[in-house]
Motif scaffolding. Structure first.
Motif, mmCIF file in Angstrom:
data_model
loop_
_atom_site.group_PDB
_atom_site.id
_atom_site.type_symbol
_atom_site.label_atom_id
_atom_site.label_comp_id
_atom_site.label_asym_id
_atom_site.label_seq_id
_atom_site.Cartn_x
_atom_site.Cartn_y
_atom_site.Cartn_z
ATOM 1 N N PHE A 172 42.927 33.388 32.314
ATOM 2 C CA PHE A 172 42.417 34.709 32.026
ATOM 3 C C PHE A 172 43.655 35.784 31.972
ATOM 4 N N LEU A 173 44.507 35.879 32.966
ATOM 5 C CA LEU A 173 45.734 36.519 33.120
ATOM 6 C C LEU A 173 46.711 36.443 31.823
ATOM 7 N N ASN A 174 46.643 35.476 31.310
ATOM 8 C CA ASN A 174 47.689 34.964 30.219
ATOM 9 C C ASN A 174 46.982 35.478 28.884
ATOM 10 N N ALA A 175 45.827 35.410 29.056
ATOM 11 C CA ALA A 175 44.854 35.807 27.702
ATOM 12 C C ALA A 175 44.834 37.309 27.569
ATOM 13 N N ILE A 176 44.634 38.175 28.739
ATOM 14 C CA ILE A 176 44.367 39.413 28.515
ATOM 15 C C ILE A 176 45.829 40.061 28.320
ATOM 16 N N SER A 177 47.006 39.578 28.741
ATOM 17 C CA SER A 177 48.196 40.159 28.631
ATOM 18 C C SER A 177 48.555 39.795 27.024
ATOM 19 N N LYS A 178 47.777 39.159 26.314
ATOM 20 C CA LYS A 178 48.031 39.008 24.990
ATOM 21 C C LYS A 178 47.199 39.818 23.873
ATOM 22 N N THR A 179 46.273 40.857 24.577
ATOM 23 C CA THR A 179 45.537 41.337 23.861
ATOM 24 C C THR A 179 46.061 42.984 23.409
ATOM 25 N N SER A 180 45.606 43.687 22.760
ATOM 26 C CA SER A 180 46.209 44.825 22.192
ATOM 27 C C SER A 180 45.193 46.149 22.057
ATOM 28 N N SER A 181 43.953 45.931 22.252
ATOM 29 C CA SER A 181 42.935 47.025 22.164
ATOM 30 C C SER A 181 43.153 48.049 23.160
ATOM 31 N N GLU A 182 42.208 49.228 22.964
ATOM 32 C CA GLU A 182 42.178 50.256 24.134
ATOM 33 C C GLU A 182 41.475 49.674 25.454
ATOM 34 N N TYR A 183 40.635 48.782 25.081
ATOM 35 C CA TYR A 183 39.698 48.379 26.180
ATOM 36 C C TYR A 183 39.626 46.800 26.274
ATOM 37 N N ILE A 184 39.392 46.199 27.675
ATOM 38 C CA ILE A 184 39.501 44.960 27.552
ATOM 39 C C ILE A 184 38.298 44.445 28.718
ATOM 40 N N LEU B 243 46.343 56.867 33.061
ATOM 41 C CA LEU B 243 45.815 56.281 34.315
ATOM 42 C C LEU B 243 45.189 54.885 34.257
ATOM 43 N N PRO B 244 45.718 53.941 35.078
ATOM 44 C CA PRO B 244 44.937 52.573 35.035
ATOM 45 C C PRO B 244 43.484 52.618 35.695
ATOM 46 N N ILE B 245 42.571 52.330 34.666
ATOM 47 C CA ILE B 245 41.291 52.597 35.219
ATOM 48 C C ILE B 245 40.481 51.124 34.834
ATOM 49 N N ALA B 246 39.505 50.727 36.206
ATOM 50 C CA ALA B 246 38.770 49.737 35.803
ATOM 51 C C ALA B 246 37.621 49.751 36.327
ATOM 52 N N VAL B 247 36.356 49.241 35.668
ATOM 53 C CA VAL B 247 35.111 49.703 35.654
ATOM 54 C C VAL B 247 34.305 48.322 36.012
ATOM 55 N N ALA C 136 45.972 50.847 30.035
ATOM 56 C CA ALA C 136 46.929 51.297 31.227
ATOM 57 C C ALA C 136 46.999 50.254 32.263
ATOM 58 N N VAL C 137 46.020 49.709 32.674
ATOM 59 C CA VAL C 137 45.980 48.335 33.239
ATOM 60 C C VAL C 137 46.666 47.156 32.715
ATOM 61 N N ARG C 138 46.312 46.806 31.698
ATOM 62 C CA ARG C 138 47.034 45.987 30.937
ATOM 63 C C ARG C 138 48.404 46.055 30.596
ATOM 64 N N HIS D 174 41.820 36.071 39.200
ATOM 65 C CA HIS D 174 42.330 37.022 38.128
ATOM 66 C C HIS D 174 41.545 38.580 38.255
ATOM 67 N N ASP D 175 40.190 38.428 38.662
ATOM 68 C CA ASP D 175 39.554 39.876 38.783
ATOM 69 C C ASP D 175 40.339 40.510 40.145
ATOM 70 N N GLY D 176 40.378 39.743 41.226
ATOM 71 C CA GLY D 176 40.892 40.430 42.291
ATOM 72 C C GLY D 176 42.539 40.945 42.134
ATOM 73 N N TRP D 177 43.197 40.399 41.282
ATOM 74 C CA TRP D 177 44.410 40.899 41.080
ATOM 75 C C TRP D 177 44.540 42.017 39.997
ATOM 76 N N LEU D 178 43.593 42.124 39.084
ATOM 77 C CA LEU D 178 43.397 43.473 38.366
ATOM 78 C C LEU D 178 42.695 44.406 39.159
ATOM 79 N N GLY D 179 41.984 44.208 40.155
ATOM 80 C CA GLY D 179 41.498 45.213 41.094
ATOM 81 C C GLY D 179 42.482 45.944 41.783
ATOM 82 N N LEU D 180 43.485 44.828 42.450
ATOM 83 C CA LEU D 180 44.582 45.559 43.048
ATOM 84 C C LEU D 180 45.282 46.536 42.276
#
Length: 217
Positions: A75-87, A119-123, A173-175, A190-196
């Motif tokens: 998951f973390l590797n795949a997310i890091s390769k994206t480029s769009s505004e929202y993931i 600002l990094p934002i997660a929902v 911003a999170v990515r 992976h979700d816990g890391w993104l949350g942190l």
């Protein structure tokens, strides 16, 4: 509309993956692309995905890892390769509500108006807990798990992850923080890391309504 990248990781997911992909394709929010990274399945998952790729060549992007990474690193590797505004993150065996993307991006953009896009934002959201046949077991994941989704400041998240990854959307911003640092080898989830990341450097929002059927099997 803003483009959304939906990141799904798969591993031997032939049993349920068609229901999941079909639910995403039925979304009311249409400006999305689905990036699926398989982690070395030895069932018919890749054949199923190839069939969807042929039908929806502009919606689906399929790849397979050379070696098995495990769900967190995949998951973390795949997310890091994206480029769009929202993931958004996506499991292989759930079923999404038709308005899941629309409701989640609305909340993220409201927070960006309030706090700024830099600002990094997660929902994240609640989820219906269902069995393998999609019968509802619990109306709320958080009530059934006795977790308080409002306790999402950094100290609480360091003690206990509250975020369901399959309901999560992050902004770019999170990515950027994820991309600019080595992928953590010791992160449990992976979700816990993104949350942190979001809790320590930005803001986390919660939608109290379920936006998907969270399959337990």
């Amino acid at each position: 509309m803003d483009n959304v990248s939906i990141v799904m990781t798969t591993y031997n997911g032939e049993k349920y993956i068609e229901e999941q992909i079909d639910s995403i394709l039925s979304s009311t929010y249409k400006d999305f692309e689905l990036y699926i990274v398989d982690d070395g399945s030895d069932d018919n998952t890749m054949e199923i995905l190839s069939g969807y790729k042929e039908k929806y060549p502009n919606k689906l992007h399929i790849s397979q890892n050379a070696t098995n990474l495990g769900v967190t690193a995949n998951f973390l590797n795949a997310i890091s390769k994206t480029s769009s505004e929202y993931i958004m993150l996506c499991d292989q065996d759930d079923v999404w509500n038709m308005d899941k993307i629309a409701r989640t991006i609305k909340k993220v953009k409201q927070m960006e108006v309030q706090f700024g896009k830099e600002l990094p934002i997660a929902v994240f959201t609640d989820a219906y807990v269902v069995d393998d046949k999609l019968n509802v077991i619990h109306e709320s994941f958080f009530k059934s798990s006795r977790l308080n989704p409002r306790l999402i400041d950094l100290p609480h998240l360091l003690m206990e992850n509250k975020i369901i990854g399959c309901t999560l959307m992050i902004n770019q911003a999170v990515r950027r923080i994820l991309q600019s640092n080595p992928l953590p080898k010791r992160a449990r989830f992976h979700d816990g890391w993104l949350g942190l990341i979001a809790a320590s450097a930005g803001k986390i929002g919660f939608i109290k309504d379920p936006t998907l059927l969270y399959r337990q099997h």
